[in-house]
Design a protein around this motif. Structure first.
Motif, PDB file in Angstrom:
ATOM      1  N   GLN A  95      16.749 -46.538  -8.911  1.00 16.48           N
ATOM      2  CA  GLN A  95      16.971 -47.108  -7.586  1.00 16.48           C
ATOM      3  C   GLN A  95      18.155 -48.060  -7.653  1.00 16.48           C
ATOM      4  N   VAL A  96      19.234 -47.743  -6.914  1.00 15.41           N
ATOM      5  CA  VAL A  96      20.443 -48.565  -6.925  1.00 15.41           C
ATOM      6  C   VAL A  96      20.297 -49.769  -6.008  1.00 15.41           C
ATOM      7  N   THR A  97      19.750 -49.545  -4.826  1.00 13.53           N
ATOM      8  CA  THR A  97      19.593 -50.638  -3.866  1.00 13.53           C
ATOM      9  C   THR A  97      18.133 -51.070  -3.793  1.00 13.53           C
ATOM     10  N   SER A  98      17.919 -52.329  -3.483  1.00 10.42           N
ATOM     11  CA  SER A  98      16.556 -52.850  -3.448  1.00 10.42           C
ATOM     12  C   SER A  98      15.712 -52.196  -2.359  1.00 10.42           C
ATOM     13  N   ASP A  99      16.358 -51.693  -1.296  1.00 12.62           N
ATOM     14  CA  ASP A  99      15.591 -51.042  -0.229  1.00 12.62           C
ATOM     15  C   ASP A  99      15.302 -49.573  -0.526  1.00 12.62           C
ATOM     16  N   GLY A 100      15.808 -49.062  -1.648  1.00 17.45           N
ATOM     17  CA  GLY A 100      15.534 -47.685  -2.044  1.00 17.45           C
ATOM     18  C   GLY A 100      16.301 -46.639  -1.255  1.00 17.45           C
ATOM     19  N   LYS A 101      17.331 -47.049  -0.518  1.00 18.73           N
ATOM     20  CA  LYS A 101      18.095 -46.081   0.277  1.00 18.73           C
ATOM     21  C   LYS A 101      19.166 -45.355  -0.543  1.00 18.73           C
ATOM     22  N   ILE A 102      19.458 -45.862  -1.730  1.00 16.80           N
ATOM     23  CA  ILE A 102      20.381 -45.176  -2.640  1.00 16.80           C
ATOM     24  C   ILE A 102      19.669 -45.027  -3.973  1.00 16.80           C
ATOM     25  N   THR A 162      20.772 -34.693 -12.885  1.00 11.29           N
ATOM     26  CA  THR A 162      21.107 -33.306 -12.543  1.00 11.29           C
ATOM     27  C   THR A 162      21.916 -32.690 -13.685  1.00 11.29           C
ATOM     28  N   SER A 163      21.468 -32.943 -14.905  1.00  8.95           N
ATOM     29  CA  SER A 163      22.145 -32.406 -16.097  1.00  8.95           C
ATOM     30  C   SER A 163      22.274 -30.892 -15.985  1.00  8.95           C
ATOM     31  N   GLY A 164      23.277 -30.385 -16.630  1.00  8.53           N
ATOM     32  CA  GLY A 164      23.524 -28.948 -16.624  1.00  8.53           C
ATOM     33  C   GLY A 164      25.010 -28.702 -16.458  1.00  8.53           C
ATOM     34  N   HIS A 165      25.618 -29.344 -15.473  1.00  7.26           N
ATOM     35  CA  HIS A 165      27.073 -29.265 -15.305  1.00  7.26           C
ATOM     36  C   HIS A 165      27.729 -29.891 -16.528  1.00  7.26           C
ATOM     37  N   VAL A 166      27.283 -31.073 -16.855  1.00  4.57           N
ATOM     38  CA  VAL A 166      27.655 -31.765 -18.095  1.00  4.57           C
ATOM     39  C   VAL A 166      26.421 -32.554 -18.523  1.00  4.57           C
ATOM     40  N   PRO A 167      26.329 -32.932 -19.794  1.00  2.00           N
ATOM     41  CA  PRO A 167      25.186 -33.737 -20.221  1.00  2.00           C
ATOM     42  C   PRO A 167      25.105 -35.036 -19.417  1.00  2.00           C
ATOM     43  N   GLY A 168      23.914 -35.352 -18.968  1.00  2.00           N
ATOM     44  CA  GLY A 168      23.704 -36.606 -18.267  1.00  2.00           C
ATOM     45  C   GLY A 168      24.260 -36.670 -16.855  1.00  2.00           C
ATOM     46  N   HIS A 169      24.667 -35.532 -16.289  1.00  2.00           N
ATOM     47  CA  HIS A 169      25.189 -35.516 -14.920  1.00  2.00           C
ATOM     48  C   HIS A 169      24.156 -36.149 -13.997  1.00  2.00           C
ATOM     49  N   LEU A 170      24.614 -36.927 -13.031  1.00  6.18           N
ATOM     50  CA  LEU A 170      23.670 -37.521 -12.099  1.00  6.18           C
ATOM     51  C   LEU A 170      24.094 -37.208 -10.680  1.00  6.18           C
ATOM     52  N   ALA A 171      23.148 -37.285  -9.777  1.00  6.10           N
ATOM     53  CA  ALA A 171      23.399 -37.080  -8.360  1.00  6.10           C
ATOM     54  C   ALA A 171      22.909 -38.305  -7.604  1.00  6.10           C
ATOM     55  N   ILE A 172      23.529 -38.545  -6.485  1.00  8.99           N
ATOM     56  CA  ILE A 172      23.184 -39.669  -5.627  1.00  8.99           C
ATOM     57  C   ILE A 172      22.413 -39.134  -4.433  1.00  8.99           C
ATOM     58  N   ILE A 173      21.260 -39.721  -4.180  1.00 14.20           N
ATOM     59  CA  ILE A 173      20.493 -39.388  -2.987  1.00 14.20           C
ATOM     60  C   ILE A 173      20.596 -40.585  -2.048  1.00 14.20           C
ATOM     61  N   LEU A 174      21.071 -40.314  -0.846  1.00 12.63           N
ATOM     62  CA  LEU A 174      21.217 -41.359   0.165  1.00 12.63           C
ATOM     63  C   LEU A 174      20.182 -41.135   1.254  1.00 12.63           C
ATOM     64  N   TYR A 175      19.398 -42.147   1.490  1.00 10.89           N
ATOM     65  CA  TYR A 175      18.441 -42.099   2.593  1.00 10.89           C
ATOM     66  C   TYR A 175      18.999 -42.945   3.721  1.00 10.89           C
TER      67      TYR A 175
END
Length: 142
Positions: free
Chosen positions: A70-77, A82-95
């Motif tokens: 959780q990037v933001t305290s409100d949990g919106k980011i 999402t590893s596979g493209h490269v090791p440790g790849h990450l994706a951002i989910i925005l609510y």
């Protein structure tokens, strides 16, 4: 928050911007600059004071992911692995595209009526076509 593409230019413009990298990605490439170069993330283009915040996922399920960060305290980011493209790849989910749902134009608008019409058109398009909407400003067009 950004990934490695365009990093040097963005940090020059916004020096205090937090940069998130999964621990797995950093271990694969940040600790091995030669491998990073092969993958197209040339360390010569990293800012001189490059010090990313390493992401350690927590046991907080999000959708099909068992762990997230959780990037933001409100949990919106939230970040997910999402590893596979490269090791440790990450994706951002925005609510929180609630302003779009509520048809409330965000920020300052030179033409509020036109801004509302644009929101309505985006929603209509998204109902008819499978899309991922990423509203943002393109710094190369500013």
């Amino acid at each position: 928050m950004i990934t490695l593409g365009g990093l040097e230019e963005l940090v020059e413009e916004v020096p205090d911007l937090p940069i998130y990298i999964s621990r797995g990605h950093w271990q694969a490439f940040g600790e091995h600059p030669f491998l990073a170069s092969i993958e197209g993330a040339n360390p010569n283009h990293w800012p001189k004071s490059f010090s990313p915040q390493l992401v350690d996922y927590e046991d907080k399920p999000v959708g099909p992911w068992k762990k997230s960060y959780q990037v933001t305290s409100d949990g919106k980011i939230v970040l997910v692995d999402t590893s596979g493209h490269v090791p440790g790849h990450l994706a951002i989910i925005l609510y929180g595209i609630d302003l779009l749902d509520e048809e409330q134009p965000d920020g300052v608008n030179d033409n509020p009526v036109r801004a509302l019409e644009s929101l309505q058109k985006m929603k209509e398009f998204a109902r008819k076509v499978e899309v991922a909407m990423l509203p943002s400003h393109d710094p190369s067009k500013v």
